[in-house]
Design a protein around this motif. Sequence first.
Motif, PDB file in Angstrom:
ATOM      1  N   ASN A  28     -18.473  -7.922  -2.216  1.00  0.00           N
ATOM      2  CA  ASN A  28     -19.310  -7.783  -1.022  1.00  0.00           C
ATOM      3  C   ASN A  28     -18.520  -7.517   0.255  1.00  0.00           C
ATOM      4  O   ASN A  28     -17.298  -7.637   0.292  1.00  0.00           O
ATOM      5  N   SER A  29     -19.248  -7.185   1.283  1.00  0.00           N
ATOM      6  CA  SER A  29     -18.664  -6.880   2.595  1.00  0.00           C
ATOM      7  C   SER A  29     -18.469  -8.153   3.412  1.00  0.00           C
ATOM      8  O   SER A  29     -18.997  -9.214   3.079  1.00  0.00           O
ATOM      9  N   LEU A  30     -17.737  -8.036   4.495  1.00  0.00           N
ATOM     10  CA  LEU A  30     -17.577  -9.119   5.467  1.00  0.00           C
ATOM     11  C   LEU A  30     -18.954  -9.493   6.023  1.00  0.00           C
ATOM     12  O   LEU A  30     -19.741  -8.628   6.398  1.00  0.00           O
ATOM     13  N   GLY A  31     -19.246 -10.796   6.059  1.00  0.00           N
ATOM     14  CA  GLY A  31     -20.510 -11.239   6.645  1.00  0.00           C
ATOM     15  C   GLY A  31     -21.715 -11.132   5.741  1.00  0.00           C
ATOM     16  O   GLY A  31     -22.851 -11.279   6.206  1.00  0.00           O
ATOM     17  N   THR A  32     -21.488 -10.893   4.429  1.00  0.00           N
ATOM     18  CA  THR A  32     -22.589 -10.906   3.455  1.00  0.00           C
ATOM     19  C   THR A  32     -22.146 -11.740   2.256  1.00  0.00           C
ATOM     20  O   THR A  32     -21.029 -12.245   2.207  1.00  0.00           O
ATOM     21  N   ASP A  33     -23.038 -11.851   1.260  1.00  0.00           N
ATOM     22  CA  ASP A  33     -22.660 -12.515   0.017  1.00  0.00           C
ATOM     23  C   ASP A  33     -23.155 -11.675  -1.144  1.00  0.00           C
ATOM     24  O   ASP A  33     -23.544 -10.509  -0.948  1.00  0.00           O
ATOM     25  N   LEU A  34     -23.128 -12.229  -2.349  1.00  0.00           N
ATOM     26  CA  LEU A  34     -23.446 -11.409  -3.521  1.00  0.00           C
ATOM     27  C   LEU A  34     -24.874 -10.878  -3.534  1.00  0.00           C
ATOM     28  O   LEU A  34     -25.200  -9.947  -4.290  1.00  0.00           O
ATOM     29  N   ARG A  35     -25.743 -11.409  -2.656  1.00  0.00           N
ATOM     30  CA  ARG A  35     -27.100 -10.860  -2.562  1.00  0.00           C
ATOM     31  C   ARG A  35     -27.108  -9.445  -1.994  1.00  0.00           C
ATOM     32  O   ARG A  35     -28.129  -8.753  -2.062  1.00  0.00           O
ATOM     33  N   LEU A  36     -25.989  -9.018  -1.453  1.00  0.00           N
ATOM     34  CA  LEU A  36     -25.873  -7.642  -0.978  1.00  0.00           C
ATOM     35  C   LEU A  36     -26.286  -6.650  -2.051  1.00  0.00           C
ATOM     36  O   LEU A  36     -26.794  -5.568  -1.746  1.00  0.00           O
ATOM     37  N   TRP A  37     -26.069  -7.010  -3.321  1.00  0.00           N
ATOM     38  CA  TRP A  37     -26.281  -6.079  -4.432  1.00  0.00           C
ATOM     39  C   TRP A  37     -27.613  -6.270  -5.142  1.00  0.00           C
ATOM     40  O   TRP A  37     -27.873  -5.600  -6.154  1.00  0.00           O
ATOM     41  N   ASP A  38     -28.467  -7.155  -4.657  1.00  0.00           N
ATOM     42  CA  ASP A  38     -29.726  -7.450  -5.356  1.00  0.00           C
ATOM     43  C   ASP A  38     -30.541  -6.202  -5.658  1.00  0.00           C
ATOM     44  O   ASP A  38     -30.993  -5.989  -6.793  1.00  0.00           O
ATOM     45  N   LYS A  39     -30.779  -5.397  -4.644  1.00  0.00           N
ATOM     46  CA  LYS A  39     -31.655  -4.231  -4.813  1.00  0.00           C
ATOM     47  C   LYS A  39     -31.071  -3.226  -5.797  1.00  0.00           C
ATOM     48  O   LYS A  39     -31.794  -2.620  -6.599  1.00  0.00           O
ATOM     49  N   VAL A  40     -29.767  -3.017  -5.725  1.00  0.00           N
ATOM     50  CA  VAL A  40     -29.127  -2.027  -6.593  1.00  0.00           C
ATOM     51  C   VAL A  40     -29.139  -2.493  -8.042  1.00  0.00           C
ATOM     52  O   VAL A  40     -29.503  -1.730  -8.953  1.00  0.00           O
ATOM     53  N   ILE A  41     -28.752  -3.735  -8.275  1.00  0.00           N
ATOM     54  CA  ILE A  41     -28.700  -4.226  -9.649  1.00  0.00           C
ATOM     55  C   ILE A  41     -30.092  -4.229 -10.281  1.00  0.00           C
ATOM     56  O   ILE A  41     -30.241  -3.956 -11.476  1.00  0.00           O
ATOM     57  N   THR A  56     -17.132 -13.532  -1.872  1.00  0.00           N
ATOM     58  CA  THR A  56     -15.763 -13.523  -1.370  1.00  0.00           C
ATOM     59  C   THR A  56     -15.400 -14.875  -0.758  1.00  0.00           C
ATOM     60  O   THR A  56     -16.262 -15.580  -0.214  1.00  0.00           O
ATOM     61  N   ARG A  57     -14.146 -15.243  -0.833  1.00  0.00           N
ATOM     62  CA  ARG A  57     -13.639 -16.486  -0.234  1.00  0.00           C
ATOM     63  C   ARG A  57     -14.206 -16.673   1.187  1.00  0.00           C
ATOM     64  O   ARG A  57     -14.177 -15.771   2.009  1.00  0.00           O
ATOM     65  N   GLY A  58     -14.744 -17.860   1.445  1.00  0.00           N
ATOM     66  CA  GLY A  58     -15.287 -18.156   2.765  1.00  0.00           C
ATOM     67  C   GLY A  58     -16.665 -17.578   3.022  1.00  0.00           C
ATOM     68  O   GLY A  58     -17.164 -17.666   4.150  1.00  0.00           O
ATOM     69  N   HIS A  59     -17.306 -17.020   1.983  1.00  0.00           N
ATOM     70  CA  HIS A  59     -18.629 -16.417   2.133  1.00  0.00           C
ATOM     71  C   HIS A  59     -19.580 -17.011   1.092  1.00  0.00           C
ATOM     72  O   HIS A  59     -19.153 -17.455   0.019  1.00  0.00           O
TER      73      HIS A  59
END
Length: 262
Positions: A28-41, A56-59
């Motif tokens: 994922n990108s800075l300031g997001t978490d693994l939900r960034l990919w929900d729509k695509v998956i 990512t570490r700290g996210h």
Amino acid sequence: MLSADLDDIRLHYRIDGDPDGAPVVFSNSLGTDLRLWDKVIARLPKAGLKYIRYDTRGHGLSDGTPPPYGMGTLVRDVERLMDHLGVKGAVFVGLSIGGMTAQGLAAKRLDLVRALVLSNTATRIATREIWAQRIANVETGGVEALADATMIRWFTPAFRATDEFRFWRNMMVRTSAEGYIGCSHAIAGTDFYTTTAALRLPTLGIAGSEDGSTPPDLVRETAELVPGSQFHLIRKAGHLPCVEAADEYARVLAEFIAAQAH
């Protein structure tokens, strides 16, 4: 909820799709978490492919550690996660800082990565001075201090007018300050031009036409460092086209994965 204990840190991850399928790893990108990919998956084929994503570490739900972080630390995190899961030969999809992590991992452990998707990323993003100012702003005002300017760089005006937009802003401002600052240091200290230019593996670059963080030409130039790479521009989308244009993003990604006979 799944977590991997990697000795000095515990990473939160998720697996979707076919448990016995060929691996596709998302970062994922800075300031997001693994939900960034929900729509695509949700739009990708379910048979024969195992989708692995992590915070990512700290996210998100992953542990944070005191900043600064080095890019080598973030690369080592996902390297150890993949070793922990027994994953090799993955298609690795990284967006923004996740794309930098992807470049670093491919240069270090080619056994783990058989193909790269470099989404809205570059070998170097912004300048040390810009990141130093952003870090200072977060130190004094929290992640909220960067939110409005970041949302303008990330999303098109049309998306910022939707109800969904506020959830992405909420996700960003709820990122821990230590995680945001730590990863900002990692980005500030990274220039992968030489290492990425030495890569020789199938690579797809994806950009959003309205991206104010990693403009399309920057993403194209990054992908073109790898001989034989492909590039796809998603129009009317910003820095997170997997959110704004999930149908097109998933289609392009699925075609690239299929082309690898993965």
